[in-house]
Design a protein around this motif. Structure first.
Motif, PDB file in Angstrom:
ATOM      1  N   VAL A  62       0.868  -1.167   0.000  1.00  0.00           N
ATOM      2  CA  VAL A  62       0.000   0.000   0.000  1.00  0.00           C
ATOM      3  C   VAL A  62       0.907   1.220   0.000  1.00  0.00           C
ATOM      4  CG1 VAL A  62      -0.161  -0.007   2.524  1.00  0.00           C
ATOM      5  CG2 VAL A  62      -1.917   1.156   1.183  1.00  0.00           C
ATOM      6  N   SER A 114      -4.982  -9.035   4.152  1.00  0.00           N
ATOM      7  CA  SER A 114      -6.154  -8.185   3.968  1.00  0.00           C
ATOM      8  C   SER A 114      -7.231  -8.770   3.065  1.00  0.00           C
ATOM      9  CB  SER A 114      -5.711  -6.836   3.399  1.00  0.00           C
ATOM     10  OG  SER A 114      -4.994  -7.041   2.200  1.00  0.00           O
ATOM     11  N   SER A 116      -9.842  -9.351   0.515  1.00  0.00           N
ATOM     12  CA  SER A 116     -10.481  -8.421  -0.427  1.00  0.00           C
ATOM     13  C   SER A 116     -10.956  -7.133   0.232  1.00  0.00           C
ATOM     14  CB  SER A 116     -11.678  -9.117  -1.090  1.00  0.00           C
ATOM     15  OG  SER A 116     -12.620  -9.536  -0.105  1.00  0.00           O
ATOM     16  N   CYS A 117     -10.476  -6.863   1.452  1.00  0.00           N
ATOM     17  CA  CYS A 117     -10.950  -5.671   2.159  1.00  0.00           C
ATOM     18  C   CYS A 117     -10.412  -4.371   1.565  1.00  0.00           C
ATOM     19  CB  CYS A 117     -10.571  -5.750   3.638  1.00  0.00           C
ATOM     20  SG  CYS A 117     -11.685  -6.821   4.594  1.00  0.00           S
ATOM     21  N   PHE A 118      -9.295  -4.455   0.843  1.00  0.00           N
ATOM     22  CA  PHE A 118      -8.714  -3.262   0.255  1.00  0.00           C
ATOM     23  C   PHE A 118      -8.497  -3.473  -1.240  1.00  0.00           C
ATOM     24  CE2 PHE A 118      -7.446  -2.988   4.762  1.00  0.00           C
ATOM     25  CZ  PHE A 118      -8.091  -1.798   5.081  1.00  0.00           C
ATOM     26  N   GLY A 119      -7.677  -2.633  -1.845  1.00  0.00           N
ATOM     27  CA  GLY A 119      -7.534  -2.611  -3.291  1.00  0.00           C
ATOM     28  C   GLY A 119      -6.768  -3.775  -3.883  1.00  0.00           C
ATOM     29  N   HIS A 148      -6.794  -4.865  13.004  1.00  0.00           N
ATOM     30  CA  HIS A 148      -6.962  -4.012  11.831  1.00  0.00           C
ATOM     31  C   HIS A 148      -7.225  -4.888  10.602  1.00  0.00           C
ATOM     32  CE1 HIS A 148      -4.901  -0.055  13.345  1.00  0.00           C
ATOM     33  NE2 HIS A 148      -6.172  -0.149  13.711  1.00  0.00           N
ATOM     34  N   ASP A 150      -6.099  -5.088   7.562  1.00  0.00           N
ATOM     35  CA  ASP A 150      -4.999  -5.629   6.758  1.00  0.00           C
ATOM     36  C   ASP A 150      -4.280  -6.774   7.471  1.00  0.00           C
ATOM     37  OD1 ASP A 150      -4.205  -3.530   8.518  1.00  0.00           O
ATOM     38  OD2 ASP A 150      -2.257  -3.422   7.553  1.00  0.00           O
ATOM     39  N   CYS A 153      -8.613  -9.540   7.751  1.00  0.00           N
ATOM     40  CA  CYS A 153      -9.625  -9.835   6.728  1.00  0.00           C
ATOM     41  C   CYS A 153      -9.322 -11.154   6.015  1.00  0.00           C
ATOM     42  CB  CYS A 153      -9.713  -8.698   5.715  1.00  0.00           C
ATOM     43  SG  CYS A 153     -10.736  -7.313   6.271  1.00  0.00           S
ATOM     44  N   PHE A 195     -13.740   0.020   9.539  1.00  0.00           N
ATOM     45  CA  PHE A 195     -12.732  -0.867  10.120  1.00  0.00           C
ATOM     46  C   PHE A 195     -13.370  -1.800  11.152  1.00  0.00           C
ATOM     47  CE2 PHE A 195      -8.842   2.122   9.390  1.00  0.00           C
ATOM     48  CZ  PHE A 195      -9.028   1.986   8.027  1.00  0.00           C
TER      49      PHE A 195
END
Length: 331
Positions: A62, A114, A116-119, A148, A150, A153, A195
């Motif tokens: 990230v 993480s 699929s929680c983020f890009g 958290h 990342d 998830c 979150f």
């Protein structure tokens, strides 16, 4: 020109013609080179720790903005980044790592990535476990440094079901009380509430199955695995000390987010630290303990594979990454 000279000249001409054709063919072949692949090697790296085997797992990266660093001027940040040849264009490339530790009797995953929680630049832990030669079903224990997204998830697969069906998940009670509480989420700032939702969703099937458990700071969970309290980044942030044959590796979660800045300037905090004052005190104390004891370190946001040592310098500290090499048990 006599007959013999004509013959020699003819042979030379023929040879030059063949060479020209060959050269032309090689140029044509060079022009038809295959397309660049644009892919990287699988993101795992093995490391021996006494009789244990540690596999670093790359979840992705990230880009963190330097404006998230607190307690330091912008020009000082840029100076420290330049020393490490880092560029702050759309942010600073920051790895997200997890660690799979085969203790001999257990297959322990520290943090789950993480999913699929983020890009699209994240979510590779599950694939890299498989690439490293293990099945997700082989994991029997998941230790979360904190809750958290990342880091947790990745407890779920793409269908929203437990990715590690045979595992029991462990986390600090303080983090569970905070991140899994709908009442606490309701009082949180609007931009932070997702979150809490992601944490509750990732934990839900394990809680329902009685496979999400808490522990106390300082507790020895299993033989060779103990909990080191490192609160500050979150209320219950914990690190895990693995010990085997006089070797010790501390998997420390989010103690450092920017290696170029926070080793030399441990008093620099991050906007995401829930208690910045406590996070700074924890980092400073941990640097002292780690250097004194010669601990190896594995960090969730250190450059992959994120394993190495901390060196004390005249001013501050420095990160010393391990050297790539075979799995050796003789040192």
């Amino acid at each position: 020109m006599n007959h013999q000279s004509v013959s020699v000249w003819a042979r030379k001409t023929a040879l030059l013609g063949i060479a020209a054709i060959a050269l032309s063919g090689s140029l044509t072949a060079a022009a038809a080179a295959p397309a660049q692949l644009k892919t990287q090697v699988p993101g795992y790296y093995r490391h021996a720790l006494g009789e244990m085997e540690v596999t670093a797992l790359y979840d992705g990266y990230v880009d963190l903005g330097s404006n998230l660093l607190k307690g330091i001027r912008a020009d000082q940040i840029q100076s420290l980044l330049a020393r490490m040849f880092l560029k702050d264009i759309k942010g600073i490339q920051t790895a997200v790592n997890a660690y799979l530790v085969h203790t001999g009797g257990r297959l322990v995953l520290v943090d789950a990535g993480s999913a699929s929680c983020f890009g699209p630049t994240l979510g590779q832990v599950q694939d890299n476990i498989r690439a490293a030669g293990y099945a997700l079903e082989d994991v029997d224990t998941v230790l979360l440094t904190h809750l958290h997204p990342d880091h947790m998830c990745g407890l779920l697969n793409k269908d929203g079901k437990p990715a590690f069906p045979n595992a029991t998940v462990f986390a600090a009670q303080e983090d569970m009380d905070f991140w899994l509480s709908e009442a606490t989420a309701a009082t949180a700032p609007e931009d932070k509430r997702p979150f809490f939702k992601m944490a509750r969703e990732a934990a839900a099937p394990y809680l329902a199955a009685g496979k999400f458990r808490s522990f106390k700071a300082g507790e020895q969970l299993f033989a060779g695995v103990s909990v080191v309290p490192t609160q500050g980044h979150t209320p219950g942030h914990m690190s895990y000390l693995f010990s085997s044959k006089a070797r010790q590796l501390l998997v420390w979660g989010d103690i450092v987010h920017n290696h170029a800045v926070q080793f030399s300037r441990p008093e620099v905090s991050l906007e995401f630290d829930s208690n910045q004052k406590q996070a700074i005190a924890t980092r400073k104390a941990l640097f002292v303990t780690a250097t004194k004891n010669g601990w190896e370190i594995a960090g969730a946001h250190l450059p992959f594979p994120g394993i190495g040592h901390i060196r004390k310098d005249a001013k501050g500290y420095a990160w010393v990454p391990l050297e790539f090499g075979p799995i050796r048990t003789d040192r």
